[in-house]
Design a protein around this motif. Structure first.
Motif, PDB file in Angstrom:
ATOM      1  N   GLN A  99       6.897   8.423  19.317  1.00  0.00           N
ATOM      2  CA  GLN A  99       6.196   7.247  19.815  1.00  0.00           C
ATOM      3  C   GLN A  99       6.901   6.709  21.054  1.00  0.00           C
ATOM      4  OE1 GLN A  99       3.389   5.792  18.781  1.00  0.00           O
ATOM      5  NE2 GLN A  99       3.043   7.205  17.087  1.00  0.00           N
ATOM      6  N   ASN A 100       6.170   6.666  22.167  1.00  0.00           N
ATOM      7  CA  ASN A 100       6.708   6.054  23.378  1.00  0.00           C
ATOM      8  C   ASN A 100       6.534   4.540  23.276  1.00  0.00           C
ATOM      9  OD1 ASN A 100       7.812   5.713  25.856  1.00  0.00           O
ATOM     10  ND2 ASN A 100       6.033   6.409  27.010  1.00  0.00           N
ATOM     11  N   THR A 101       7.419   3.789  23.907  1.00  0.00           N
ATOM     12  CA  THR A 101       7.417   2.335  23.757  1.00  0.00           C
ATOM     13  C   THR A 101       7.379   1.644  25.110  1.00  0.00           C
ATOM     14  OG1 THR A 101       8.695   2.505  21.707  1.00  0.00           O
ATOM     15  CG2 THR A 101       8.653   0.363  22.784  1.00  0.00           C
ATOM     16  N   VAL A 102       6.525   0.625  25.218  1.00  0.00           N
ATOM     17  CA  VAL A 102       6.465  -0.216  26.418  1.00  0.00           C
ATOM     18  C   VAL A 102       6.717  -1.655  25.983  1.00  0.00           C
ATOM     19  CG1 VAL A 102       5.002  -1.111  28.263  1.00  0.00           C
ATOM     20  CG2 VAL A 102       4.894   1.313  27.651  1.00  0.00           C
ATOM     21  N   TYR A 103       7.708  -2.288  26.590  1.00  0.00           N
ATOM     22  CA  TYR A 103       8.071  -3.665  26.212  1.00  0.00           C
ATOM     23  C   TYR A 103       7.225  -4.675  26.985  1.00  0.00           C
ATOM     24  CZ  TYR A 103      10.476  -8.127  26.444  1.00  0.00           C
ATOM     25  OH  TYR A 103      10.756  -9.456  26.419  1.00  0.00           O
ATOM     26  N   ASN A 268      -4.099   2.062  28.855  1.00  0.00           N
ATOM     27  CA  ASN A 268      -5.265   2.686  28.207  1.00  0.00           C
ATOM     28  C   ASN A 268      -5.159   2.599  26.685  1.00  0.00           C
ATOM     29  OD1 ASN A 268      -6.441   3.476  30.695  1.00  0.00           O
ATOM     30  ND2 ASN A 268      -5.051   5.220  30.781  1.00  0.00           N
ATOM     31  N   LEU A 269      -4.976   1.391  26.220  1.00  0.00           N
ATOM     32  CA  LEU A 269      -4.783   1.179  24.784  1.00  0.00           C
ATOM     33  C   LEU A 269      -6.099   1.312  24.025  1.00  0.00           C
ATOM     34  CD1 LEU A 269      -2.439  -1.933  24.956  1.00  0.00           C
ATOM     35  CD2 LEU A 269      -1.806   0.312  24.113  1.00  0.00           C
ATOM     36  N   ALA A 270      -6.023   2.003  22.928  1.00  0.00           N
ATOM     37  CA  ALA A 270      -7.187   2.105  22.050  1.00  0.00           C
ATOM     38  C   ALA A 270      -7.075   1.021  20.988  1.00  0.00           C
ATOM     39  CB  ALA A 270      -7.231   3.475  21.395  1.00  0.00           C
ATOM     40  N   LEU A 271      -8.212   0.533  20.514  1.00  0.00           N
ATOM     41  CA  LEU A 271      -8.186  -0.464  19.449  1.00  0.00           C
ATOM     42  C   LEU A 271      -7.500   0.138  18.228  1.00  0.00           C
ATOM     43  CD1 LEU A 271     -11.736  -2.081  19.666  1.00  0.00           C
ATOM     44  CD2 LEU A 271      -9.583  -2.875  20.650  1.00  0.00           C
ATOM     45  N   GLY A 272      -6.600  -0.638  17.651  1.00  0.00           N
ATOM     46  CA  GLY A 272      -5.858  -0.149  16.502  1.00  0.00           C
ATOM     47  C   GLY A 272      -4.538   0.499  16.858  1.00  0.00           C
ATOM     48  N   SER A 273      -4.230   0.609  18.174  1.00  0.00           N
ATOM     49  CA  SER A 273      -2.952   1.204  18.581  1.00  0.00           C
ATOM     50  C   SER A 273      -1.800   0.408  17.978  1.00  0.00           C
ATOM     51  CB  SER A 273      -2.824   1.211  20.106  1.00  0.00           C
ATOM     52  OG  SER A 273      -3.811   2.019  20.683  1.00  0.00           O
ATOM     53  N   PRO A 274      -0.759   1.091  17.486  1.00  0.00           N
ATOM     54  CA  PRO A 274       0.344   0.389  16.823  1.00  0.00           C
ATOM     55  C   PRO A 274       1.262  -0.316  17.807  1.00  0.00           C
ATOM     56  CG  PRO A 274       0.815   2.718  16.923  1.00  0.00           C
ATOM     57  CD  PRO A 274      -0.570   2.551  17.475  1.00  0.00           C
ATOM     58  N   ALA A 275       1.942  -1.317  17.313  1.00  0.00           N
ATOM     59  CA  ALA A 275       2.942  -2.045  18.093  1.00  0.00           C
ATOM     60  C   ALA A 275       3.971  -2.619  17.129  1.00  0.00           C
ATOM     61  CB  ALA A 275       2.304  -3.160  18.914  1.00  0.00           C
ATOM     62  N   LEU A 276       5.133  -2.963  17.689  1.00  0.00           N
ATOM     63  CA  LEU A 276       6.207  -3.539  16.891  1.00  0.00           C
ATOM     64  C   LEU A 276       6.533  -4.918  17.440  1.00  0.00           C
ATOM     65  CD1 LEU A 276       8.018  -2.573  14.509  1.00  0.00           C
ATOM     66  CD2 LEU A 276       9.771  -2.064  16.212  1.00  0.00           C
ATOM     67  N   ILE A 277       6.533  -5.927  16.560  1.00  0.00           N
ATOM     68  CA  ILE A 277       6.866  -7.300  16.938  1.00  0.00           C
ATOM     69  C   ILE A 277       8.285  -7.588  16.478  1.00  0.00           C
ATOM     70  CG2 ILE A 277       6.200  -9.721  16.801  1.00  0.00           C
ATOM     71  CD1 ILE A 277       4.081  -7.867  18.035  1.00  0.00           C
ATOM     72  N   LEU A 325       4.807  -2.086  22.541  1.00  0.00           N
ATOM     73  CA  LEU A 325       3.584  -1.303  22.389  1.00  0.00           C
ATOM     74  C   LEU A 325       3.965   0.169  22.268  1.00  0.00           C
ATOM     75  CD1 LEU A 325       1.641  -3.140  25.202  1.00  0.00           C
ATOM     76  CD2 LEU A 325       1.273  -3.427  22.760  1.00  0.00           C
ATOM     77  N   GLN A 326       3.373   0.873  21.329  1.00  0.00           N
ATOM     78  CA  GLN A 326       3.786   2.234  21.012  1.00  0.00           C
ATOM     79  C   GLN A 326       2.686   3.245  21.337  1.00  0.00           C
ATOM     80  OE1 GLN A 326       4.815   1.710  16.878  1.00  0.00           O
ATOM     81  NE2 GLN A 326       6.925   1.217  17.365  1.00  0.00           N
ATOM     82  N   PHE A 327       3.124   4.362  21.934  1.00  0.00           N
ATOM     83  CA  PHE A 327       2.220   5.447  22.266  1.00  0.00           C
ATOM     84  C   PHE A 327       2.859   6.759  21.838  1.00  0.00           C
ATOM     85  CE2 PHE A 327       2.204   2.074  25.322  1.00  0.00           C
ATOM     86  CZ  PHE A 327       0.863   1.750  25.474  1.00  0.00           C
ATOM     87  N   GLU A 328       2.059   7.688  21.397  1.00  0.00           N
ATOM     88  CA  GLU A 328       2.585   8.996  21.046  1.00  0.00           C
ATOM     89  C   GLU A 328       2.785   9.817  22.315  1.00  0.00           C
ATOM     90  OE1 GLU A 328       1.685  11.615  17.290  1.00  0.00           O
ATOM     91  OE2 GLU A 328       0.211  12.061  18.834  1.00  0.00           O
ATOM     92  N   SER A 329       3.943  10.510  22.414  1.00  0.00           N
ATOM     93  CA  SER A 329       4.217  11.330  23.589  1.00  0.00           C
ATOM     94  C   SER A 329       3.184  12.441  23.709  1.00  0.00           C
ATOM     95  CB  SER A 329       5.629  11.928  23.501  1.00  0.00           C
ATOM     96  OG  SER A 329       5.761  12.712  22.329  1.00  0.00           O
ATOM     97  N   SER A 370      12.723   6.830  26.536  1.00  0.00           N
ATOM     98  CA  SER A 370      12.987   6.079  25.306  1.00  0.00           C
ATOM     99  C   SER A 370      11.755   6.117  24.420  1.00  0.00           C
ATOM    100  CB  SER A 370      13.351   4.633  25.630  1.00  0.00           C
ATOM    101  OG  SER A 370      13.443   3.867  24.446  1.00  0.00           O
ATOM    102  N   PHE A 371      11.999   6.370  23.126  1.00  0.00           N
ATOM    103  CA  PHE A 371      10.931   6.342  22.137  1.00  0.00           C
ATOM    104  C   PHE A 371      11.346   5.392  21.015  1.00  0.00           C
ATOM    105  CE2 PHE A 371      10.554  10.579  24.087  1.00  0.00           C
ATOM    106  CZ  PHE A 371       9.259  10.502  24.547  1.00  0.00           C
ATOM    107  N   GLY A 372      11.377   4.099  21.319  1.00  0.00           N
ATOM    108  CA  GLY A 372      11.807   3.122  20.327  1.00  0.00           C
ATOM    109  C   GLY A 372      13.290   3.273  20.037  1.00  0.00           C
ATOM    110  N   GLU A 373      13.636   3.628  18.799  1.00  0.00           N
ATOM    111  CA  GLU A 373      15.028   3.800  18.414  1.00  0.00           C
ATOM    112  C   GLU A 373      15.533   5.207  18.730  1.00  0.00           C
ATOM    113  OE1 GLU A 373      15.264   2.761  14.312  1.00  0.00           O
ATOM    114  OE2 GLU A 373      14.845   0.630  14.658  1.00  0.00           O
ATOM    115  N   TYR A 374      14.666   6.046  19.266  1.00  0.00           N
ATOM    116  CA  TYR A 374      15.043   7.417  19.624  1.00  0.00           C
ATOM    117  C   TYR A 374      15.086   7.584  21.136  1.00  0.00           C
ATOM    118  CZ  TYR A 374      14.650   9.089  14.826  1.00  0.00           C
ATOM    119  OH  TYR A 374      14.851   9.295  13.482  1.00  0.00           O
TER     120      TYR A 374
END
Length: 408
Positions: A99-103, A268-277, A325-329, A370-374
């Motif tokens: 999961q790619n992450t955008v702050y 290009n976020l799709a509805l239901g795309s995951p995110a971390l608060i 905001l999280q995206f799959e690579s 960066s992919f979140g904690e990875y």
């Protein structure tokens, strides 16, 4: 004459004897010299061979020492007990999608679809507060008592209309005209509907007839749904205009978070795309429910709205949070937890790999996305066993021996 010949012969004999002796001595001296030179050359040859042998042995010892030292510098062998006590975790790395992450900064907001504004439908004065800020109220619970001149007149009109309608129904169409009967019914329904529009419940309307004249014009607003009082900015005795908010009720089990994303980020976020608060280290899972297509003229950002379940009721409207905001690579990558990466003395990034059981050595790598904690890394082959937890302990154990754990 004979004496002369004898004397001469003796002299010749003596001369020949001396010559013979000198010749013998000379030959012996030459032989001794040649022998000495041969002996000296032999000794030099032996010494040279000995020196070369000693030098070769020294070089061999030095080479063995360097090899041993290099082996010691490159890594360390830990006992199984130490590995277990230190909580060292080793994983084989294989390419996969992360999961790619955008702050983006965000703010917690009340869920507009599950919130309710409590307001008078006619100009009124606050008589009594029945609920306060932060209260959890149930559906139908009384919130505030108001007074309105318009309400007093409408209540009086209702009593008249109700009385006329009851009398008309009792007389029936045999005693009064159909027109009079319909008019009485319609006037009653009109006044009744007006009271409902002012916010009165059926039970409150039914009790108007028993209401004391001193309380005429007073009415109570109730909670239309369950929620928390998030706003009650009013005072008793204050005059409130029609439509002005008295209270805000919201269901805090499901809140909104509005993230402010830079306009140059094409997500290009799709509805239901995951995110971390993230709220002070507490993490909440969220999902994208809306994405604005306009830019805020003040903040120059684009709003992405997320829905978050308020587990533990720690989130409240108005709080500022971090949104990831999280995206799959798009492709498979090799990545390790951020804690697996250790900086060397010259600033290079390294990880510890396990070549043999419980034997670790540092290997330089290059960091990527960066992919979140990875973190994506380059420099390792697929299937390499890497210390993904406890890398700092391994580095400190190597450092105890006085060696640079990063091969520098």
């Amino acid at each position: 004459m004979n004496n002369i010949f004898r004397t001469t012969g003796v002299a010749l004999v003596i001369i020949l004897a001396v010559f013979s002796i000198n010749t013998a001595l000379a030959n012996e001296s030459q032989n001794n010299t040649q022998h000495d030179e041969h002996s000296h050359e032999h000794e030099k040859s032996i010494k040279k061979a000995t020196d070369e042998h000693d030098h070769a042995e020294d070089e061999e010892h030095k080479t063995e020492s360097l090899v041993k030292e290099e082996e010691h510098v490159e890594g360390i062998s830990l006992s199984a007990e130490k590995v277990e006590l230190a909580g060292i975790k080793i994983e084989e790395l294989f390419p996969k999608k992360y999961q790619n992450t955008v702050y983006a900064p965000g703010e917690v907001k009340a869920n507009g679809y599950k919130s309710y504004l409590v307001s008078p439908r006619t100009d009124s004065v606050v008589i009594n507060r029945l609920a306060s800020l932060g209260d959890h109220v149930k559906s139908g619970q009384k919130l505030v008592t108001l007074f309105s001149e318009t309400m007093a007149q409408t209540q009086a009109d209702f009593l008249i209309a109700s009385s006329n309608w009851k009398r008309a129904k009792k007389l029936g169409s045999n005693n009064i005209s159909e027109r009079t009967l319909v008019e009485a019914e319609n006037i009653y329904k009109g006044v009744y509907g007006k009271l409902v529009a002012f916010g009165l419940t059926k039970q409150a309307i039914d009790k108007i007839a028993q209401q004391d004249s001193a309380t005429f014009g007073q009415y109570v607003l109730i909670a239309e749904r369950e929620g928390v009082v998030l706003q009650d900015d009013f005072m008793q005795g204050q005059r409130i205009e029609a439509g002005e908010t008295i209270m805000l009720l919201a269901d805090e089990t499901d809140l909104w978070v509005e993230a402010n994303v830079p306009p140059n980020k094409e997500l290009n976020l799709a509805l239901g795309s995951p995110a971390l608060i993230d709220l002070n280290g507490i993490k909440y899972q969220a999902n994208v429910i809306q994405e604005a297509h306009t830019i805020d003229p003040i903040t120059r950002t684009r709003t992405v709205r997320l829905s978050v379940t308020n587990t533990g009721h720690k989130l409240h409207s108005g709080m500022f949070v971090k949104v990831y905001l999280q995206f799959e690579s798009s492709d498979e990558v090799i990545a390790v937890p951020e804690e697996a990466l250790i900086r060397s003395s010259d600033g290079d990034w390294t990880v510890f790999i396990e070549d043999h059981t419980n034997e670790f050595k540092a290997v330089e790598v290059t960091r990527g996305r960066s992919f979140g904690e990875y973190r994506e890394i380059f420099g390792l082959e697929s299937g390499t066993k890497v210390v993904t937890r406890g890398a700092f302990f391994v580095a400190s154990e190597i450092a105890k021996g006085g060696f640079d754990p990063h091969n520098h």
